[in-house]
Design a protein around this motif. Structure first.
Motif, PDB file in Angstrom:
ATOM      1  N   TYR A 114     -17.903   8.088 -14.523  1.00 54.65           N
ATOM      2  CA  TYR A 114     -17.913   7.877 -15.966  1.00 54.65           C
ATOM      3  C   TYR A 114     -16.677   7.134 -16.457  1.00 54.65           C
ATOM      4  CZ  TYR A 114     -21.339  11.453 -15.042  1.00 54.65           C
ATOM      5  OH  TYR A 114     -22.402  12.146 -14.516  1.00 54.65           O
ATOM      6  N   MET A 115     -15.598   7.197 -15.681  1.00 55.12           N
ATOM      7  CA  MET A 115     -14.387   6.441 -15.981  1.00 55.12           C
ATOM      8  C   MET A 115     -14.118   5.506 -14.802  1.00 55.12           C
ATOM      9  SD  MET A 115     -11.568   8.950 -17.763  1.00 55.12           S
ATOM     10  CE  MET A 115     -10.360   7.606 -17.825  1.00 55.12           C
ATOM     11  N   PRO A 116     -14.611   4.275 -14.851  1.00 53.83           N
ATOM     12  CA  PRO A 116     -14.457   3.367 -13.708  1.00 53.83           C
ATOM     13  C   PRO A 116     -13.002   3.171 -13.284  1.00 53.83           C
ATOM     14  CG  PRO A 116     -16.029   2.479 -15.291  1.00 53.83           C
ATOM     15  CD  PRO A 116     -15.420   3.687 -15.930  1.00 53.83           C
ATOM     16  N   GLN A 117     -12.052   3.378 -14.207  1.00 57.75           N
ATOM     17  CA  GLN A 117     -10.630   3.218 -13.853  1.00 57.75           C
ATOM     18  C   GLN A 117     -10.198   4.202 -12.773  1.00 57.75           C
ATOM     19  OE1 GLN A 117     -12.002   4.008 -16.904  1.00 57.75           O
ATOM     20  NE2 GLN A 117     -10.456   3.660 -18.503  1.00 57.75           N
ATOM     21  N   LEU A 118     -10.939   5.286 -12.633  1.00 61.74           N
ATOM     22  CA  LEU A 118     -10.537   6.334 -11.698  1.00 61.74           C
ATOM     23  C   LEU A 118     -11.208   6.211 -10.324  1.00 61.74           C
ATOM     24  CD1 LEU A 118     -10.462   9.478 -14.021  1.00 61.74           C
ATOM     25  CD2 LEU A 118      -8.661   7.810 -13.531  1.00 61.74           C
ATOM     26  N   ARG A 119     -12.110   5.259 -10.185  1.00 56.13           N
ATOM     27  CA  ARG A 119     -12.768   5.092  -8.889  1.00 56.13           C
ATOM     28  C   ARG A 119     -11.746   4.711  -7.816  1.00 56.13           C
ATOM     29  NH1 ARG A 119     -17.896   1.690 -11.357  1.00 56.13           N
ATOM     30  NH2 ARG A 119     -18.828   3.469 -12.456  1.00 56.13           N
ATOM     31  N   GLU A 120     -11.867   5.365  -6.682  1.00 59.80           N
ATOM     32  CA  GLU A 120     -10.971   5.176  -5.528  1.00 59.80           C
ATOM     33  C   GLU A 120      -9.582   5.752  -5.762  1.00 59.80           C
ATOM     34  OE1 GLU A 120     -10.979   1.159  -4.141  1.00 59.80           O
ATOM     35  OE2 GLU A 120     -13.163   1.082  -3.984  1.00 59.80           O
ATOM     36  N   TYR A 134      -9.917  24.170 -12.924  1.00 58.24           N
ATOM     37  CA  TYR A 134      -8.487  23.955 -12.662  1.00 58.24           C
ATOM     38  C   TYR A 134      -8.177  23.923 -11.161  1.00 58.24           C
ATOM     39  CZ  TYR A 134      -9.076  26.145 -17.228  1.00 58.24           C
ATOM     40  OH  TYR A 134      -9.538  26.497 -18.474  1.00 58.24           O
ATOM     41  N   THR A 135      -9.117  23.407 -10.370  1.00 60.90           N
ATOM     42  CA  THR A 135      -8.947  23.392  -8.907  1.00 60.90           C
ATOM     43  C   THR A 135      -8.983  21.968  -8.346  1.00 60.90           C
ATOM     44  OG1 THR A 135     -11.346  23.738  -8.608  1.00 60.90           O
ATOM     45  CG2 THR A 135      -9.936  25.705  -8.631  1.00 60.90           C
ATOM     46  N   SER A 136      -8.523  21.008  -9.135  1.00 58.54           N
ATOM     47  CA  SER A 136      -8.597  19.608  -8.723  1.00 58.54           C
ATOM     48  C   SER A 136      -7.536  19.219  -7.707  1.00 58.54           C
ATOM     49  CB  SER A 136      -8.483  18.694  -9.947  1.00 58.54           C
ATOM     50  OG  SER A 136      -7.282  18.963 -10.641  1.00 58.54           O
ATOM     51  N   MET A 153      -3.013   7.807 -20.564  1.00 59.53           N
ATOM     52  CA  MET A 153      -3.739   8.871 -19.872  1.00 59.53           C
ATOM     53  C   MET A 153      -4.433   8.326 -18.629  1.00 59.53           C
ATOM     54  SD  MET A 153      -7.282   9.687 -19.572  1.00 59.53           S
ATOM     55  CE  MET A 153      -8.047   9.220 -21.132  1.00 59.53           C
ATOM     56  N   ALA A 154      -5.136   7.198 -18.766  1.00 60.10           N
ATOM     57  CA  ALA A 154      -5.841   6.621 -17.625  1.00 60.10           C
ATOM     58  C   ALA A 154      -4.866   6.211 -16.524  1.00 60.10           C
ATOM     59  CB  ALA A 154      -6.672   5.422 -18.076  1.00 60.10           C
ATOM     60  N   THR A 155      -3.746   5.615 -16.914  1.00 59.96           N
ATOM     61  CA  THR A 155      -2.734   5.218 -15.930  1.00 59.96           C
ATOM     62  C   THR A 155      -2.161   6.439 -15.216  1.00 59.96           C
ATOM     63  OG1 THR A 155      -2.147   3.255 -17.215  1.00 59.96           O
ATOM     64  CG2 THR A 155      -0.517   4.049 -15.624  1.00 59.96           C
ATOM     65  N   TYR A 156      -1.908   7.500 -15.960  1.00 57.50           N
ATOM     66  CA  TYR A 156      -1.385   8.725 -15.350  1.00 57.50           C
ATOM     67  C   TYR A 156      -2.346   9.248 -14.284  1.00 57.50           C
ATOM     68  CZ  TYR A 156      -0.117  13.603 -14.732  1.00 57.50           C
ATOM     69  OH  TYR A 156       0.207  14.813 -14.178  1.00 57.50           O
ATOM     70  N   PHE A 157      -3.627   9.324 -14.624  1.00 57.74           N
ATOM     71  CA  PHE A 157      -4.604   9.829 -13.665  1.00 57.74           C
ATOM     72  C   PHE A 157      -4.751   8.896 -12.458  1.00 57.74           C
ATOM     73  CE2 PHE A 157      -6.735  12.348 -17.253  1.00 57.74           C
ATOM     74  CZ  PHE A 157      -6.224  13.555 -16.803  1.00 57.74           C
ATOM     75  N   GLN A 158      -4.660   7.578 -12.681  1.00 57.32           N
ATOM     76  CA  GLN A 158      -4.745   6.630 -11.565  1.00 57.32           C
ATOM     77  C   GLN A 158      -3.601   6.830 -10.576  1.00 57.32           C
ATOM     78  OE1 GLN A 158      -4.673   3.072 -13.940  1.00 57.32           O
ATOM     79  NE2 GLN A 158      -6.851   2.647 -13.652  1.00 57.32           N
ATOM     80  N   GLN A 159      -2.432   7.158 -11.094  1.00 54.89           N
ATOM     81  CA  GLN A 159      -1.239   7.255 -10.252  1.00 54.89           C
ATOM     82  C   GLN A 159      -0.987   8.672  -9.730  1.00 54.89           C
ATOM     83  OE1 GLN A 159       1.817   5.712 -12.833  1.00 54.89           O
ATOM     84  NE2 GLN A 159       1.162   3.579 -12.580  1.00 54.89           N
ATOM     85  N   TYR A 172      -3.727  26.237 -13.723  1.00 59.08           N
ATOM     86  CA  TYR A 172      -4.209  26.129 -15.096  1.00 59.08           C
ATOM     87  C   TYR A 172      -3.684  24.853 -15.728  1.00 59.08           C
ATOM     88  CZ  TYR A 172      -5.461  27.877 -19.761  1.00 59.08           C
ATOM     89  OH  TYR A 172      -6.015  28.053 -21.010  1.00 59.08           O
ATOM     90  N   SER A 173      -4.577  24.065 -16.354  1.00 60.19           N
ATOM     91  CA  SER A 173      -4.195  22.703 -16.725  1.00 60.19           C
ATOM     92  C   SER A 173      -4.986  22.195 -17.910  1.00 60.19           C
ATOM     93  CB  SER A 173      -4.409  21.778 -15.523  1.00 60.19           C
ATOM     94  OG  SER A 173      -4.292  20.421 -15.897  1.00 60.19           O
ATOM     95  N   ASN A 174      -4.289  21.787 -18.964  1.00 65.30           N
ATOM     96  CA  ASN A 174      -4.937  21.103 -20.078  1.00 65.30           C
ATOM     97  C   ASN A 174      -5.476  19.731 -19.692  1.00 65.30           C
ATOM     98  OD1 ASN A 174      -4.590  23.220 -21.884  1.00 65.30           O
ATOM     99  ND2 ASN A 174      -2.630  22.462 -22.621  1.00 65.30           N
ATOM    100  N   PRO A 175      -4.726  18.904 -18.946  1.00 63.87           N
ATOM    101  CA  PRO A 175      -5.297  17.621 -18.527  1.00 63.87           C
ATOM    102  C   PRO A 175      -6.571  17.767 -17.703  1.00 63.87           C
ATOM    103  CG  PRO A 175      -2.914  17.578 -18.273  1.00 63.87           C
ATOM    104  CD  PRO A 175      -3.283  18.994 -18.616  1.00 63.87           C
ATOM    105  N   SER A 176      -6.667  18.839 -16.913  1.00 65.92           N
ATOM    106  CA  SER A 176      -7.835  19.032 -16.060  1.00 65.92           C
ATOM    107  C   SER A 176      -9.102  19.258 -16.877  1.00 65.92           C
ATOM    108  CB  SER A 176      -7.592  20.214 -15.113  1.00 65.92           C
ATOM    109  OG  SER A 176      -8.661  20.386 -14.206  1.00 65.92           O
ATOM    110  N   ILE A 177      -9.101  20.299 -17.697  1.00 72.03           N
ATOM    111  CA  ILE A 177     -10.313  20.555 -18.479  1.00 72.03           C
ATOM    112  C   ILE A 177     -10.466  19.535 -19.600  1.00 72.03           C
ATOM    113  CG2 ILE A 177      -9.385  22.161 -20.202  1.00 72.03           C
ATOM    114  CD1 ILE A 177     -12.020  23.870 -19.492  1.00 72.03           C
ATOM    115  N   GLY A 178      -9.333  18.942 -20.026  1.00 71.79           N
ATOM    116  CA  GLY A 178      -9.424  17.866 -21.006  1.00 71.79           C
ATOM    117  C   GLY A 178     -10.203  16.684 -20.472  1.00 71.79           C
TER     118      GLY A 178
END
Length: 387
Positions: A114-120, A134-136, A153-159, A172-178
């Motif tokens: 759903y977020m192509p930026q996160l592929r790979e 919260y188990t990512s 946000m997208a850059t943070y998740f990519q890196q 436990y994580s707000n970014p995770s369930i967010g």
């Protein structure tokens, strides 16, 4: 944040009336139990206002203490809007479960679908289920301060790089369930806040719950109070809506509890969605983690409930054991969730098999052990002879 249990907190249970609450009893018995459990908390923790609602076999009882605004001396009522903090996560989970019931997502999907930026990316090794439990692999409690918008946000998740494999630990994580809420919105071709306010809330019968409080309701919106006793409300942030952004009343929240107690009263697919949040996926210490709700076999001792809601569980990584197959409710189970913002504190718990539930909303973030101890004492009284 959780603190050690004080003698005062421990005294709450012992000072409650010995007569169990019966569903057929007069409201006075319930009033006595709630009064003894919750009224002392205002003075002990300098809480300006508290609203409590309980449900017993479909009967609702409401209790209001103190003020929603110290400056204007506005009393708390059952219609006062409070920030419910991380109890919002149970709605995010319900929306994701609803999207799965509609065939829009699968919890086995990867976020990159759903977020192509996160592929790979490393994060794309985790599933939506991992995000919701919260188990990512070690996403932190909060985003770094440098993450202030969607692009960052997208850059943070990519890196981002995991510390463990998905499913090995719960952190436990707000970014995770967010992120779960965000990709659910993308999958449903709508904004998260719009979907919650215009689709999910109406289907659950909630007419006074909001992410964005309308001007006409601002007079009902309580002021929270921080450690310096200054009036405060929640600040905007990335994934604030998804993780901690809902404002609600005890009237709406006890309706939500009753929907969870008796989901069969709801129309499909929202019934399927609510039931989906009752499935347990990971055993973590003293509790079982589902989507949004945290679970305990009932009856549950107070010390076990406190351990499952401890500072260690909230702030540190904890080993997680995947339940295979997932745990579906087949025995009495207590579901609960705490929530806090800088100026507000909340707690929700219910036991479907006993048809009992409780909601507590306050305009101060006072210690979680005090909230849980008071609620546990009242629930135990209600359960003693409830159907």
């Amino acid at each position: 944040m959780a603190r050690a249990v004080t003698p005062f907190i421990l005294a709450i249970a012992s000072c409650l009336p010995s007569t169990p609450i019966r569903a057929a009893d007069s409201p006075g018995v319930i009033t006595a139990a709630v009064e003894r459990a919750f009224r002392p908390l205002l003075k002990e923790y300098d809480v300006p206002g508290i609203a409590v609602a309980v449900t017993v076999d479909g009967r609702r009882y409401f209790f209001s203490y103190g003020v929603a605004s110290k400056e204007k001396n506005v009393p708390v009522t059952k219609d006062t809007l409070f920030e419910i903090g991380s109890v919002s996560k149970t709605f995010t989970a319900t929306l994701a479960s609803y999207a799965q019931a509609l065939g829009k997502v699968s919890l086995d999907d990867r976020p990159g679908k759903y977020m192509p930026q996160l592929r790979e990316s490393a994060l794309d090794e985790a599933s939506l289920l991992n995000l919701g439990t919260y188990t990512s692999g070690g996403l932190p409690l909060q985003f770094p301060n440098s993450v202030t918008n969607g692009a960052e946000m997208a850059t943070y998740f990519q890196q981002w790089r995991p510390s463990v494999s998905p499913g090995a630990q719960r952190q436990y994580s707000n970014p995770s369930i967010g992120l779960l809420g965000h990709v659910t919105g993308l999958a449903m071709n709508g904004g998260f806040a719009d979907l919650i306010e215009t689709d999910l809330f109406p289907k659950l019968g909630l007419g006074h719950s909001y992410i964005r409080v309308p001007e006409a309701e601002m007079a009902n919106y309580a002021w929270g109070y921080n450690k310096a006793n200054k009036p405060i409300r929640v600040s905007p942030g990335v994934f604030d809506a998804e993780a901690y952004g809902i404002k609600s009343t005890v009237t709406d929240m006890i309706r939500f509890v009753e929907a969870n107690i008796r989901p069969e009263t709801l129309d499909a697919p929202i019934r399927i969605a609510v039931e989906g949040t009752h499935i347990g996926y990971f055993r973590v210490g003293e509790m079982v983690q589902g989507l949004g709700w945290e679970q305990y076999p009932y009856p549950v001792a107070l010390d076990r409930l406190l351990a499952g809601n401890s500072l260690t569980m909230a702030m540190e990584p904890n080993a997680a054991m995947r339940l295979n197959p997932p745990q579906t409710p087949s025995a009495p189970t207590l579901f609960n969730k705490t929530g806090s913002t800088n100026g507000f504190g909340a707690y929700v718990a219910f036991v479907p098999e006993k048809k009992i539930g409780i909601v507590m909303l306050a305009n101060r973030n006072f210690p979680i052990p005090a909230r849980i101890t008071a609620a546990h004492a009242v629930l135990e009284q209600m359960a003693a002879e409830a159907p």
